[in-house]
Design a protein around this motif. Structure first.
Motif, PDB file in Angstrom:
ATOM      1  N   ALA A  16       0.833  -1.208   0.000  1.00  0.00           N
ATOM      2  CA  ALA A  16       0.000   0.000   0.000  1.00  0.00           C
ATOM      3  C   ALA A  16       0.864   1.251   0.000  1.00  0.00           C
ATOM      4  CB  ALA A  16      -0.928   0.004   1.215  1.00  0.00           C
TER       5      ALA A  16
ATOM      6  N   ALA B  10      -4.049   4.469   4.027  1.00  0.00           N
ATOM      7  CA  ALA B  10      -3.328   3.553   3.132  1.00  0.00           C
ATOM      8  C   ALA B  10      -4.176   3.308   1.889  1.00  0.00           C
ATOM      9  CB  ALA B  10      -3.050   2.234   3.851  1.00  0.00           C
TER      10      ALA B  10
ATOM     11  N   PRO C  96      -4.321   0.828  -1.515  1.00  0.00           N
ATOM     12  CA  PRO C  96      -3.709  -0.377  -2.113  1.00  0.00           C
ATOM     13  C   PRO C  96      -2.972  -0.048  -3.412  1.00  0.00           C
ATOM     14  CG  PRO C  96      -5.967  -0.830  -1.432  1.00  0.00           C
ATOM     15  CD  PRO C  96      -5.766   0.650  -1.291  1.00  0.00           C
TER      16      PRO C  96
ATOM     17  N   ILE D  80      -7.641   1.999   5.705  1.00  0.00           N
ATOM     18  CA  ILE D  80      -7.340   1.578   4.330  1.00  0.00           C
ATOM     19  C   ILE D  80      -8.477   2.045   3.420  1.00  0.00           C
ATOM     20  CG2 ILE D  80      -6.897  -0.387   2.814  1.00  0.00           C
ATOM     21  CD1 ILE D  80      -6.039  -1.910   5.413  1.00  0.00           C
TER      22      ILE D  80
END
Length: 694
Positions: A566, A577, A579, A686
């Motif tokens: 990431a 974060a 990906p 994320i």
């Protein structure tokens, strides 16, 4: 002696031996003269018999004993393998699998296998089944009242019906009787099927569609049917056709469908061995079974078939939950390691610094091992497909070669557990609708035997699984024509669609282009399920096809669902974060480059305009607003062909992160797919790029 403590071990080992039996039988069918394979099959059967007898499962042990008797004659050159022997042994393995499944579900593993045992004993006595014996029984059964005939479902057909019920469709069991004075009953039956196909999908019929077309049925037939209409409406529609005597349509719910599925499994286990017509024994023994498909796995070690003692097992079984706990504990250890490194640099003690550095190297190696522990070869999914393709090709009277490559490619265990069913749907479609009949292949100048390639390989942070066949291919105009006819799209939309967009219509729920109804599948039945399942795993499906040459279904999957690479970014005091697999590129844009179109911020990117999304506004970050700065860092992310730019404050850098879900106490947050703990103990959320593109 309490056997319950050994039950889980017995179930695991029995499943391993049954898989070995299936694979070895496939190999033997391809090379009937290879006695070393017979030795492997005999050993697996003998071990299974011993374990079953020890655990007290007498039915399982007695059936395996009868299989041993046949195999013993073969390995001692007293019996030559022939088609009917292969079919009987495969039926025996199916019965053993259903018994082990019953034991797994808490049963006693009992089943009525007297018919299979009789067939095995007849083989030992040297009796060759009479030509047409079983066929005559089937015809006699079909000649009875269709209302008494039960349409048995296989695992694939049952899963399609169950999924359809969950999605709100009606699943009907329809029984039709044609008047006895009807002159062209096959044509009348075709009219019924044609009428039904306009309002839904026929999943399975008895007798089979091929038999009905050839008038190999009395005056009645039964079928399972998926539709949006209710039973009464379907009943009236069929009765409106001329020369129809009676129609019964019954709507099924989950419970009644489950009972039907259980009856089908029981019927499969109890079914007598088929008795195909045989040529003279010497002629039959010299040729490998022509009509069957045989699996051929490249990259497999040949010594596995050699005689002698098998090599000792080098693996142990570990519960997946224990690996999850290990992963969580290790992430805590990483946080403490970083904290120790900070303290050591502050204290400036040589011995402490040296010890912490050594601990860092060891924990780095440990990290690699922990990450690899969850990875499983796709072979665990692939190894059941050669047998499935073999049976399917025989039932469709086709010749199909399944070539498996890259079976040692590794995927995360959580992905492996979910990918099996979608691949079953794709393979069945490839064999049924991709590969043509023998006559059609010869007419097209192709070899009689169709080839289906099943490949797995790594590419970047993804694993690709491809199913490619050299069949008739997909014609985009035919798809668009069918879609317009069904009202899914307008003619204007169809004219503007590219081939790739036309292929995507195949994944629409209930969509089918099949002109001839099939007992196995119709392109579109199940493909929507495939798309949904693969999308839920963070992957996607792409279709490549050349009309007349063949089709390739390419499935792209993330390498792992627990550890990803990431890009860490900062927004004010918060860290996020993104990906790496979704990122196209990063960059910096000036405020003067940002344009507002219909109230939305847009950005010129490589010759086109893409949306610019402000993460600070979406996540209500109080201490950062990119509109006050002259320059803004952006991350361009992709989903399929669509792009979007995310505005961030700073890039921290790339990192391998362990994904943790947000738990059941937090509601589902739009745009966030999970969280990770960074080295300093801080939590970073994320980002789910798909949410912004939707």
């Amino acid at each position: 002696m309490d056997m319950n403590q050994y039950l889980s071990m017995f179930i695991d080992e029995s499943n391993d031996h049954l898989q070995s039996l299936n694979e070895s039988m496939m190999g033997l069918e391809a090379n009937p003269e290879d006695l070393s394979i017979v030795q492997v099959i005999f050993r697996s059967a003998h071990t299974l018999k011993g374990m079953a007898a020890t655990m007290g499962f007498e039915d399982l042990a007695s059936l395996t004993h009868q299989m041993e008797n046949v195999l013993d004659l073969v390995r001692n050159n007293k019996l030559r393998m022939q088609d009917f022997i292969f079919d009987t042994l495969f039926k025996s393995i199916d019965a053993l699998e259903s018994m082990v499944e019953d034991i797994t579900g808490g049963g006693e593993g009992k089943a009525d296998v007297s018919a299979i045992v009789s067939s095995l004993q007849a083989i030992v006595r040297g009796e060759v089944p009479a030509a047409g014996g079983a066929a005559a029984e089937v015809t006699a059964a079909a000649a009875g009242n269709a209302a008494d005939a039960q349409v048995y479902l296989d695992e694939f057909q049952y899963s399609v019906l169950e999924q359809s019920l969950q999605e709100g469709h009606q699943v009907l069991y329809v029984d039709v009787a044609i008047r006895k004075d009807c002159q062209l009953k096959a044509v009348r039956a075709y009219m019924v099927f044609d009428l039904l196909e306009r309002s839904g999908e026929v999943v399975k019929s008895f007798p089979s569609v091929q038999d009905i077309e050839q008038e190999k049925f009395d005056y009645g037939f039964s079928l399972y049917y998926i539709t949006q209409k209710d039973a009464g409406e379907i009943q009236k529609m069929i009765l409106n056709l001329s020369e129809i005597d009676t129609v019964t349509a019954v709507a099924l719910d989950q419970e009644s469908l489950r009972q039907m599925g259980q009856e089908s499994v029981a019927a499969t286990a109890e079914a007598p061995a088929p008795a195909p017509a045989l040529e003279a024994a010497p002629a039959a023994s010299n040729a490998s079974p022509a009509a069957s498909a045989h699996g051929r796995e490249e990259n497999k070690a040949a010594p596995a078939r050699a005689g002698g003692a098998p090599s000792p097992s080098r693996t142990i079984r570990v519960d997946i939950e224990r690996l999850d706990v290990l992963m969580n504990l290790f992430s805590e250890l990483l946080i403490d390691r970083v904290r120790l490194e900070q303290l050591a640099s502050e204290v400036q003690n040589g011995d402490l610094t040296e010890t912490v550095e050594h601990m860092g190297r060891v924990s780095g190696d440990l990290q690699n091992i922990v990450m690899k522990l969850r990875m499983v070869p796709v072979d665990t999914v692939f190894n059941r497909f050669p047998r499935m393709v073999r049976d399917l090709a025989k039932s469709l009277d086709k010749k199909v070669d399944l070539i498996v490559t890259g079976a040692d490619t590794e995927l995360d265990r959580t992905v492996i557990d979910e990918i099996g069913d979608p691949l079953v749907h794709l393979l069945r479609n490839a064999v049924d609708h991709g590969v043509e009949s023998i006559a059609d292949r010869v007419a097209a100048g192709k070899p009689e035997t169709g080839t289906v390639h099943l490949r797995a390989f790594h590419s970047g942070n993804h694993v690709f699984i491809e199913i490619e066949e050299d069949g008739r291919g997909i014609y985009p105009k035919k798809i668009l024509g069918s879609a317009v006819k069904k009202g899914a799209i307008t003619q204007e939309q169809a004219n503007a669609m590219s081939d790739d967009e036309a292929y995507q219509l195949l994944f629409a729920p209930g969509f089918s282009t099949a002109e001839v109804i099939s007992d196995v599948s119709g392109r579109g039945v199940g493909l929507d399920v495939v798309k949904a399942k693969i999308s839920s795993l963070g992957g996607n499906v792409t279709i490549y096809s050349t009309p007349g040459k063949g089709t390739n279904f390419s499935v792209q999957l993330p390498l792992t669902l627990s550890i990803i690479a990431a890009m860490l970014v900062r927004l004010g005091s918060e860290k996020y974060a993104i990906p790496l697999s979704s990122i196209v590129e990063t960059g910096i844009v000036k405020q003067s480059q940002i344009r507002t179109i219909h109230g939305n911020k847009m950005l010129e990117f490589r010759g086109s305009h893409i949306p610019l999304v402000s993460l600070s506004k979406i996540f209500s970050i109080p201490d950062y607003d990119e509109s006050t700065e002259e320059e803004t860092e952006i991350v361009v992310v992709r989903k399929g062909e669509r792009l979007v730019a995310l505005a961030v404050q700073d890039f921290i850098g790339q990192n391998e992160i362990v994904i943790k879900n947000l738990g059941k106490y937090l509601p589902e947050v739009q745009g966030i797919s999970g969280a990770t703990i960074l080295g300093d103990g801080q939590v970073a959320l994320i980002i789910d790029p798909n949410a912004f593109i939707k």
